[in-house]
Design an enzyme around this catalytic site. Sequence first.
Site, PDB file in Angstrom:
ATOM      1  N   LYS A   2       0.819  -1.218   0.000  1.00  0.00           N
ATOM      2  CA  LYS A   2       0.000   0.000   0.000  1.00  0.00           C
ATOM      3  C   LYS A   2       0.854   1.269   0.000  1.00  0.00           C
ATOM      4  O   LYS A   2       0.392   2.327  -0.402  1.00  0.00           O
ATOM      5  CB  LYS A   2      -0.983  -0.025   1.167  1.00  0.00           C
ATOM      6  CG  LYS A   2      -2.046  -1.111   0.965  1.00  0.00           C
ATOM      7  CD  LYS A   2      -3.144  -1.064   1.973  1.00  0.00           C
ATOM      8  CE  LYS A   2      -4.268  -2.031   1.622  1.00  0.00           C
ATOM      9  NZ  LYS A   2      -3.865  -3.462   1.751  1.00  0.00           N
TER      10      LYS A   2
HETATM   11  C1  LIG Z   1      -4.448  -4.555   1.073  1.00  0.00           C
HETATM   12  C2  LIG Z   1      -3.658  -5.814   0.949  1.00  0.00           C
HETATM   13  C3  LIG Z   1      -3.998  -6.834   0.021  1.00  0.00           C
HETATM   14  C4  LIG Z   1      -5.219  -6.746  -0.848  1.00  0.00           C
HETATM   15  O1  LIG Z   1      -5.118  -5.791  -1.875  1.00  0.00           O
HETATM   16  P1  LIG Z   1      -6.418  -5.295  -2.666  1.00  0.00           P
HETATM   17  O2  LIG Z   1      -5.935  -4.156  -3.503  1.00  0.00           O
HETATM   18  O3  LIG Z   1      -7.400  -4.851  -1.615  1.00  0.00           O
HETATM   19  O4  LIG Z   1      -6.942  -6.413  -3.479  1.00  0.00           O
HETATM   20  C5  LIG Z   1      -3.172  -7.940  -0.063  1.00  0.00           C
HETATM   21  N1  LIG Z   1      -2.080  -8.082   0.728  1.00  0.00           N
HETATM   22  C6  LIG Z   1      -1.717  -7.133   1.636  1.00  0.00           C
HETATM   23  C7  LIG Z   1      -0.527  -7.360   2.486  1.00  0.00           C
HETATM   24  C8  LIG Z   1      -2.489  -5.976   1.782  1.00  0.00           C
HETATM   25  O5  LIG Z   1      -2.122  -5.040   2.679  1.00  0.00           O
END
Ligand SMILES: *Cc1c(COP(=O)(O)O)cnc(C)c1O
Length: 462
Positions: A112
Amino acid sequence: MRYISTRGQAPALSFEEVVLTGMASDGGLYVPETVPQLSHDDLAAMAGLSYAEIAFRVMQPYVNGEIDDETFRTIVTEAYATFSHDAVVPLNQLDANHFLLELFHGPTLAFKDVALQLLGRLLDHFLKKRGERAVIMGATSGDTGSAAIEGCRHCDNLDIFILHPYQRVSEVQRRQMTSVLADNVFNVAIEGNFDDAQAMVKASFADQSFLNGTRLVAVNSINWARIMAQIVYYVASAVALGAPHRKVSFCVPSANFGNVFAGYMAYRMGLPVERFVIATNANDILHRTLAANDFSKQELKATLAPSMDIVVSSNFERLLFEAYGRDGAAVAALLERFQAEPTALADAPLARLRELFASHSVDDASILEVIREAHHRTQEILDPHTATGYRAAERERGEASVPMVTLATAHPAKFAEAVVKAGFPGVPLPPHMDDLLEREERYTVLPAELSAVQQFVVDNRR
Ligand SMILES: *Cc1c(COP(=O)(O)O)cnc(C)c1O
């Protein structure tokens, strides 16, 4: 270029407006009206360029001249200078043609950061230009809150308030938020659970009068700029593996579908992709929809991959909009039905999705098995989210000659609990974070009362 809503009823917006706006007024999500194209020559010319330069070239058409090129280049360069690896998102080769794309070298060790390092800077840029200030409010049980705080800590025009459930977040995740001592960062520990915290944030967005006109901004995964930032690493990794001369496949651990939708946008821009494999944990709405045309909500399950624990995949709506031939009325009708009862996609859109997407769901027992198996085969310790991807990639791998890129969405040290459960002694934090557990913390404990939280925001925003 303008941005339009997936439900067809909200006004079209500029890039600046779409960055500052969350959901569209008709309940839909914003998508670009046209998809900018990367030609064969554009892709070939990216070979050997830095990540920041590729990022500039991929995103520049979406910005639509609303930020001058020099300023945008500076914003992008600064955003990715916060990553601890020179390649920003390095590729790690696991076997003859299976690669991990390590998206976890940012400040909070999860993917993120790629989007939120950029989004914070974009928001600050537009607010400064308008002479405005804004307040960010969010609720988190982990990854998003810390990445948002790190993305906004240097923003002069933003104050950020992140609510987490008191004593219900892992120590590493809490400290990643509460050890940021910047003047514009406010951590609030709510005496309640995550749903209480989220309900107070939702209520604050629904009635913003307590802020007396100050703009309230959401940084959740429906913000278009987050998707835009994530398109870049699909392009950069494919170019590193031989695009445009050779196709690749991607496997994406998925929840809200923001990450894999960004991959789909890269494909639509002209990146040669064989297919996308969607990995889910036991919260498998995406897999059920694709494999069995069961588009329905099921009860939330707490899994070893908690950042993928969801009931509804909000960004899936953006893909449905494309699958339904950009018919906003059809998307609105489908989602209205979905809110009320179990439903199914129409045949033609589903068939279109199945041409490009495969899916696989991975339960907790398999996550532990995969962490052990992957370590045995490759010496790598995977985090539990990446483990779902590794398993799905191995199971749904198509033609052996096409490289498979599995997205590693978090560093294993961030989710050490699962790694320990799998039988390993634990994972040390990377060197630049190894003093995390000794850093000073700052947070305020508040009761789960809307008025108390809103008063705190009003008293502390600058
Ligand atoms: C947010 C997240 C996901 C999922 O990603 P999306 O974009 O919501 O599909 C997967 N792995 C981790 C570690 C995350 O923080």
